[in-house]
Design a protein around this motif. Sequence first.
Motif, PDB file in Angstrom:
ATOM      1  N   ALA A   1       0.831  -1.207   0.000  1.00 54.39           N
ATOM      2  CA  ALA A   1       0.000   0.000   0.000  1.00 54.39           C
ATOM      3  C   ALA A   1       0.865   1.256   0.000  1.00 54.39           C
ATOM      4  CB  ALA A   1      -0.929  -0.015   1.213  1.00 54.39           C
ATOM      5  N   CYS A   2       1.935   1.265   0.764  1.00 57.64           N
ATOM      6  CA  CYS A   2       2.829   2.423   0.791  1.00 57.64           C
ATOM      7  C   CYS A   2       3.492   2.622  -0.570  1.00 57.64           C
ATOM      8  CB  CYS A   2       3.882   2.251   1.875  1.00 57.64           C
ATOM      9  SG  CYS A   2       3.256   2.384   3.563  1.00 57.64           S
ATOM     10  N   LEU A   3       3.849   1.518  -1.225  1.00 53.79           N
ATOM     11  CA  LEU A   3       4.449   1.639  -2.551  1.00 53.79           C
ATOM     12  C   LEU A   3       3.451   2.229  -3.542  1.00 53.79           C
ATOM     13  CD1 LEU A   3       6.878   1.172  -4.370  1.00 53.79           C
ATOM     14  CD2 LEU A   3       6.067  -1.168  -4.740  1.00 53.79           C
ATOM     15  N   ARG A   4       2.185   1.841  -3.435  1.00 57.33           N
ATOM     16  CA  ARG A   4       1.165   2.426  -4.320  1.00 57.33           C
ATOM     17  C   ARG A   4       1.032   3.925  -4.092  1.00 57.33           C
ATOM     18  NH1 ARG A   4      -1.729  -2.353  -2.935  1.00 57.33           N
ATOM     19  NH2 ARG A   4      -2.976  -1.204  -1.413  1.00 57.33           N
ATOM     20  N   ASP A   5       1.279   4.385  -2.868  1.00 57.79           N
ATOM     21  CA  ASP A   5       1.152   5.801  -2.550  1.00 57.79           C
ATOM     22  C   ASP A   5       2.425   6.593  -2.818  1.00 57.79           C
ATOM     23  OD1 ASP A   5      -1.465   5.449  -1.772  1.00 57.79           O
ATOM     24  OD2 ASP A   5      -0.991   5.204   0.359  1.00 57.79           O
ATOM     25  N   PHE A   6       3.469   5.916  -3.239  1.00 55.01           N
ATOM     26  CA  PHE A   6       4.715   6.617  -3.562  1.00 55.01           C
ATOM     27  C   PHE A   6       4.475   7.555  -4.735  1.00 55.01           C
ATOM     28  CE2 PHE A   6       8.712   6.975  -5.929  1.00 55.01           C
ATOM     29  CZ  PHE A   6       9.568   7.381  -4.930  1.00 55.01           C
ATOM     30  N   ASP A   7       4.853   8.819  -4.579  1.00 56.37           N
ATOM     31  CA  ASP A   7       4.686   9.831  -5.619  1.00 56.37           C
ATOM     32  C   ASP A   7       5.988   9.924  -6.415  1.00 56.37           C
ATOM     33  OD1 ASP A   7       4.664  12.321  -7.043  1.00 56.37           O
ATOM     34  OD2 ASP A   7       3.051  13.024  -5.737  1.00 56.37           O
ATOM     35  N   PRO A   8       6.008   9.461  -7.666  1.00 54.54           N
ATOM     36  CA  PRO A   8       7.267   9.445  -8.421  1.00 54.54           C
ATOM     37  C   PRO A   8       7.795  10.828  -8.756  1.00 54.54           C
ATOM     38  CG  PRO A   8       5.423   8.791  -9.820  1.00 54.54           C
ATOM     39  CD  PRO A   8       4.885   8.880  -8.427  1.00 54.54           C
ATOM     40  N   GLU A   9       6.907  11.833  -8.812  1.00 58.08           N
ATOM     41  CA  GLU A   9       7.382  13.186  -9.106  1.00 58.08           C
ATOM     42  C   GLU A   9       8.017  13.820  -7.873  1.00 58.08           C
ATOM     43  OE1 GLU A   9       4.389  15.574 -10.894  1.00 58.08           O
ATOM     44  OE2 GLU A   9       4.046  14.185 -12.549  1.00 58.08           O
ATOM     45  N   LEU A  10       7.391  13.662  -6.720  1.00 62.01           N
ATOM     46  CA  LEU A  10       7.955  14.212  -5.487  1.00 62.01           C
ATOM     47  C   LEU A  10       9.018  13.289  -4.896  1.00 62.01           C
ATOM     48  CD1 LEU A  10       4.799  15.662  -3.702  1.00 62.01           C
ATOM     49  CD2 LEU A  10       6.412  16.801  -5.237  1.00 62.01           C
ATOM     50  N   ARG A  11       9.046  12.039  -5.354  1.00 63.85           N
ATOM     51  CA  ARG A  11      10.026  11.055  -4.930  1.00 63.85           C
ATOM     52  C   ARG A  11       9.929  10.744  -3.435  1.00 63.85           C
ATOM     53  NH1 ARG A  11      13.576   9.292  -8.146  1.00 63.85           N
ATOM     54  NH2 ARG A  11      15.210   9.009  -6.570  1.00 63.85           N
ATOM     55  N   LEU A  12       8.695  10.571  -2.974  1.00 65.89           N
ATOM     56  CA  LEU A  12       8.454  10.179  -1.588  1.00 65.89           C
ATOM     57  C   LEU A  12       7.019   9.696  -1.436  1.00 65.89           C
ATOM     58  CD1 LEU A  12       6.589  12.751  -0.744  1.00 65.89           C
ATOM     59  CD2 LEU A  12       8.690  13.719   0.123  1.00 65.89           C
ATOM     60  N   VAL A  13       6.748   9.075  -0.298  1.00 66.54           N
ATOM     61  CA  VAL A  13       5.374   8.833   0.121  1.00 66.54           C
ATOM     62  C   VAL A  13       4.959  10.065   0.911  1.00 66.54           C
ATOM     63  CG1 VAL A  13       3.826   7.385   1.488  1.00 66.54           C
ATOM     64  CG2 VAL A  13       5.734   6.338   0.250  1.00 66.54           C
ATOM     65  N   PRO A  14       3.978  10.830   0.452  1.00 68.78           N
ATOM     66  CA  PRO A  14       3.619  12.059   1.162  1.00 68.78           C
ATOM     67  C   PRO A  14       3.194  11.795   2.604  1.00 68.78           C
ATOM     68  CG  PRO A  14       2.594  11.984  -1.007  1.00 68.78           C
ATOM     69  CD  PRO A  14       3.169  10.618  -0.750  1.00 68.78           C
ATOM     70  N   TRP A  15       3.320  12.820   3.424  1.00 67.23           N
ATOM     71  CA  TRP A  15       2.916  12.743   4.825  1.00 67.23           C
ATOM     72  C   TRP A  15       1.477  12.265   4.959  1.00 67.23           C
ATOM     73  CZ3 TRP A  15       4.655  12.417   9.553  1.00 67.23           C
ATOM     74  CH2 TRP A  15       3.852  12.787  10.624  1.00 67.23           C
ATOM     75  N   GLY A  16       0.597  12.742   4.081  1.00 65.20           N
ATOM     76  CA  GLY A  16      -0.769  12.239   4.054  1.00 65.20           C
ATOM     77  C   GLY A  16      -1.724  13.056   4.900  1.00 65.20           C
TER      78      GLY A  16
END
Length: 367
Positions: A141-156
């Motif tokens: 689930a965390c990998l699905r939420d990884f933002d490739p443009e920002l290069r991170l999983v956002p804080w949310g």
Amino acid sequence: MRATGEAPGADEVRGLDVPGMHAREPEHWASEALGAVLDRVALSHVEVGARFPLFADPGTGRWTTTGRGSWTGGFWAGLLWLRARHTGDERDRAAATECTARLAPWAEADTATRGLILWYGTALADRDPGADALKARAARACLRDFDPELRLVPWGAALGGPRLLARADGVPGLVPLLATENATAADAHLRTHLDLCVHGPGGPRPAWQWDTASWQQCEDPPPDWARGRAWLLLAVADALLAAESPAATQLVHEALELLLPHPDEPLVPPAHAGLGDGPLDTSAAAITAVALAKLALLRDSRSAWYAERARDVLHRLVSAHLVDGRLLDGCYDAGSGTAVRHQLVWGDFFLALGLAALTGLVDLTAV
């Protein structure tokens, strides 16, 4: 009980076995303190029942609890797993298993604190299929939420506030959790946070917000937040300890130099250095001790110093701040005046984890 005793010498560390240090049984203070903390866990488990402890009043010991665990639920599960490992009692193991299962709703929650919740809530589970499955589900689930443009999983947004944040407390736990699915995403998440929180323009900042086309500094938490520095040091230690990680390059080593405590710094830091006579934060000290204990396993020229400093921090916490198995003088939020001299569930966890490593109960490479 208030644990006491003189600090042992640097050659008396077992579990932090580094070159030049003769491994012997540690002094009784560490074993006694670990037993006291984990005995208190059993009492707290009776008190909180199906809820999760957050922080406890320093006088009464009464816990403020949450129904779902918030960002700290994994530390309560981790404490229960540590108790089960310590006692070998199947009833304690069942309690840990049940608590971990209650973390399941967080697997798909929109928050980078899933690293804190679902890594530390499962990493100490021995041969528990449910915990292993939950960890794998959370990693996907965390990998699905990884933002490739920002290069991170956002804080949310699951805990409220802006979603597109990069925060120091969104790094530990999440990097090794992501790495179980995709090492490249894990390294990118770490690198982005180090670029901002340690090497960012204008100096280190524990929190940044994405604003249309660039990252902007957040005022809260402030730059001198002791726990932010401790979280980042823990994440760097994890990256360096994962020898196969491509993140263990110049950026991470440079971050390490900036995050390490100076030998003259107090063993237990103030929650915010700029608050003068403000509260300490024993939880930041406990996190730092675990990070240093992990760094001691690198077997480099500073391993002995890392191990000695980790032991000294743990001894100070035990001798000066541990009362009846409760680590006091933790600071939840100095800015709002919330629980500024309290027992904190994550402070107890990292103290117990550090003591467990010191006494040989836990292999820190697995946590």
